[in-house]
Structures are given as structure tokens and as C-alpha cells.
Motif scaffolding. Structure first.
Motif, PDB file in Angstrom:
ATOM      1  N   UNK A   1       0.834  -1.201   0.000  1.00  0.00           N
ATOM      2  CA  UNK A   1       0.000   0.000   0.000  1.00  0.00           C
ATOM      3  C   UNK A   1       0.873   1.257   0.000  1.00  0.00           C
ATOM      4  N   UNK A   2       1.895   1.263   0.843  1.00  0.00           N
ATOM      5  CA  UNK A   2       2.790   2.419   0.907  1.00  0.00           C
ATOM      6  C   UNK A   2       3.530   2.606  -0.422  1.00  0.00           C
ATOM      7  N   UNK A   3       4.033   1.505  -0.984  1.00  0.00           N
ATOM      8  CA  UNK A   3       4.778   1.593  -2.246  1.00  0.00           C
ATOM      9  C   UNK A   3       3.883   2.084  -3.379  1.00  0.00           C
ATOM     10  N   UNK A   4       2.628   1.609  -3.416  1.00  0.00           N
ATOM     11  CA  UNK A   4       1.706   2.042  -4.462  1.00  0.00           C
ATOM     12  C   UNK A   4       1.398   3.529  -4.346  1.00  0.00           C
ATOM     13  N   UNK A   5       1.214   3.994  -3.115  1.00  0.00           N
ATOM     14  CA  UNK A   5       0.962   5.416  -2.896  1.00  0.00           C
ATOM     15  C   UNK A   5       2.157   6.254  -3.354  1.00  0.00           C
ATOM     16  N   UNK A   6       3.357   5.820  -2.960  1.00  0.00           N
ATOM     17  CA  UNK A   6       4.558   6.556  -3.335  1.00  0.00           C
ATOM     18  C   UNK A   6       4.773   6.562  -4.848  1.00  0.00           C
ATOM     19  N   UNK A   7       4.307   5.523  -5.523  1.00  0.00           N
ATOM     20  CA  UNK A   7       4.491   5.419  -6.973  1.00  0.00           C
ATOM     21  C   UNK A   7       3.416   6.155  -7.763  1.00  0.00           C
TER      22      UNK A   7
END
Length: 292
Positions: free
Chosen positions: A176-182
Motif C-alpha cells: 500500500x505504501x509503495x503504491x501510494x509513493x508510486x
């Protein structure tokens, strides 16, 4: 060998949404993985890719499975893996890219990058991660999901509880964090499930997640079978609670505390592990199924 192995690369998906759940730490009572599996079965999901397990799993912790019952005794070996599948609901505005498998053991940043690269290639803009957690909730109460999003407006009308957790996270939180950052629209939602019934697949939690996914993706799921399983779950646990004094005492205290900010317990409660063991023993002795 590539870390992500494609069976096919569909190019005709309708504004697809990626929905991911992982067995293990993120998946109390198998509620999340069961929800994804149910949706996949309902829409005839088709595998399009799989992540090679060699670089992401500790096989001493997540062991491959062997079946030696086949004729000849040679057996078959099944390695832990994470699959990507496509599901095409006929009446919804979105196709689905389902991600299902066991939580990997290592190289989580690389693992998430693989999934996000695949999402981009498939035209995904929204990624929904799904999990379940053990909580002090009563098995007969409605399940209120916890949710968060890269943009709070994405979930503001769904009545999700805001998360209040600080501590270790699993692959669901990392993805979830990686998707948001991307730059993806990213939503994460969790079902709280009764800690004293952790040994049973919590179909009630799965049903709550499926209904929320309907709203977040615009699909419609015939969930009659899951609704029946949720009712059966309540009946099974209810019988065990009525028959076991310590379980009954715990549920009564949880019922009493449900609408109160503070609770002055008359004595220490038994641990969730102790109560789960009692419930599983009761179900085994009465022939009502055991752990998932």
C-alpha cells in the motif's frame, strides 16, 4: 529466470483495478485470501503471471508441498508462489487484476516493485490491498472495516474506521505504501475478526470485504454462497460459546464493553490462544470442522 513469469499479457482490460491479498500474517482467519478466492471463482479468474518463489521465500519457513499418494509414488511438488489473475465481471466498469498467494519472506521492496511494474503494464490506476486482523470483537456483531487511502476522498463515504495502529507491518502495508509513493490510487482495508475464533475461516469477514470491494470497484458479486458460509460460521462459533464457560464469559464481557469507552474487568481474561484452542477442541469433538 525472470522474477515475474508471464503466461500472457492481456491488452484489452477495461480500466483494471488491482486487488491483492496475501496468506499469513496479514490474513487472520483466512478472511482476506478467502474473499479474493471467492471473487476469482465467481468470475472465472484466469492466471496471467506468477512470481518465481526462489528469490522471495524462505523455504524452511514456507515449505513446498508434496503429494505422495498418486499412483507410482513419485508424487507432485507445489512451490509457494504469488499469482496474478484477471477477472472480467460482465456488468462492471472495471476488470480486476487479482494478486493472491502467501506473504513472501524477503526482498519486499523488489517484490512490490514487480507488482507495480505489472500493474503499469496492464493499465492499472487503482490498487486495493486487503487484510484481516485479530481483534476483541464479538462474532455475532456486524464487521466494521478499517480503511485508509492515498486520497481520503476515495473512501470518505464508506464509513471505514480510521486506523489507530503503530507497529510492525506486513506485505499488505508495504505494498500500500509503495503504491501510494508510486502515484497509484491506493486503498487498504482490513476486517477485524474475533480472536477467539481464529482457527476457523471467518467467512463473515470475507463477506464484509467482498461487499466493500463491490463498492470500490463497481462490480456486483453473487455472494449467496458466502452469505450461507458466514451464517454457518456464526452458528458453529455460537454453539462452542454456549458450551464452554470461559468462552461464554469472554463473549459476555466483550458484549458489555462494545458500547463503552472503558471497562473494569473483574479479573484477568484468558488469552486468545487459550480460547481459540478450546473452541477448536469443541468443534473437533462435535464433528463441526476444525482449523482452516
Amino acid at each position: 529466470m525472470a522474477d515475474l513469469n508471464w503466461d500472457e499479457r492481456p491488452t484489452d482490460l477495461r480500466d483494471p483495478v488491482m486487488v491483492a491479498a496475501f496468506g499469513g500474517w496479514n490474513d487472520a482467519a483466512s478472511a482476506a485470501s478467502n474473499a479474493i478466492a471467492f471473487i476469482g471463482e465467481r468470475f472465472g479468474a484466469r492466471r496471467i503471471a506468477a512470481i518465481d518463489p526462489e528469490g522471495f521465500f524462505d523455504f524452511q519457513a514456507t515449505r513446498p508441498l508434496v503429494d505422495l499418494t498418486s499412483e507410482g509414488g513419485a508424487g507432485s511438488l507445489v512451490w509457494p508462489e504469488v499469482e496474478l489473475l484477471t477477472a472480467r465481471p460482465p456488468d462492471g466498469p472495471h476488470d480486476l487484476v487479482l494478486v493472491a498467494g502467501t506473504e513472501p519472506s524477503m526482498r519486499w521492496r523488489t517484490f512490490c516493485a514487480l507488482l507495480l511494474d505489472a500493474a503499469r503494464e496492464l493499465g492499472v490506476r487503482r490498487i486495493i490491498t486487503v487484510g484481516a486482523l485479530l481483534a476483541d470483537v464479538v462474532h455475532t456483531h456486524p464487521i466494521r472495516l478499517t480503511g485508509m487511502a492515498s486520497d481520503p476522498a476515495l473512501i470518505e463515504d464508506w464509513g471505514f474506521r480510521a486506523p489507530s495502529y503503530a507497529g510492525p507491518t506486513g506485505i499488505v502495508g508495504v505494498l500500500h505504501h509503495a503504491a501510494t509513493q508510486a502515484g497509484f490510487e491506493s486503498i487498504s482495508m482490513w476486517a477485524p475478526v474475533s480472536h477467539y475464533a481464529a482457527g476457523l475461516t471467518n467467512a463473515k469477514g470475507s463477506l464484509a470485504l467482498v461487499r466493500a470491494l463491490e463498492g470500490l470497484t463497481g462490480i456486483t458479486v453473487d455472494a449467496a454462497e458466502l452469505e450461507e458460509a458466514a451464517s454457518t460460521f456464526e452458528v458453529q462459533v455460537g454453539r462452542a460459546v454456549e458450551a464452554e464457560p470461559r468462552l461464554r464469559a469472554l463473549v459476555e464481557q466483550l458484549e458489555d464493553a462494545a458500547g463503552r469507552v472503558e471497562e473494569d474487568h473483574p479479573g484477568p481474561l484468558p488469552t486468545g490462544d487459550e480460547l481459540a484452542a478450546e473452541l477448536e477442541r469443541f468443534l473437533r469433538e462435535h464433528g463441526e470442522g476444525g482449523a482452516s
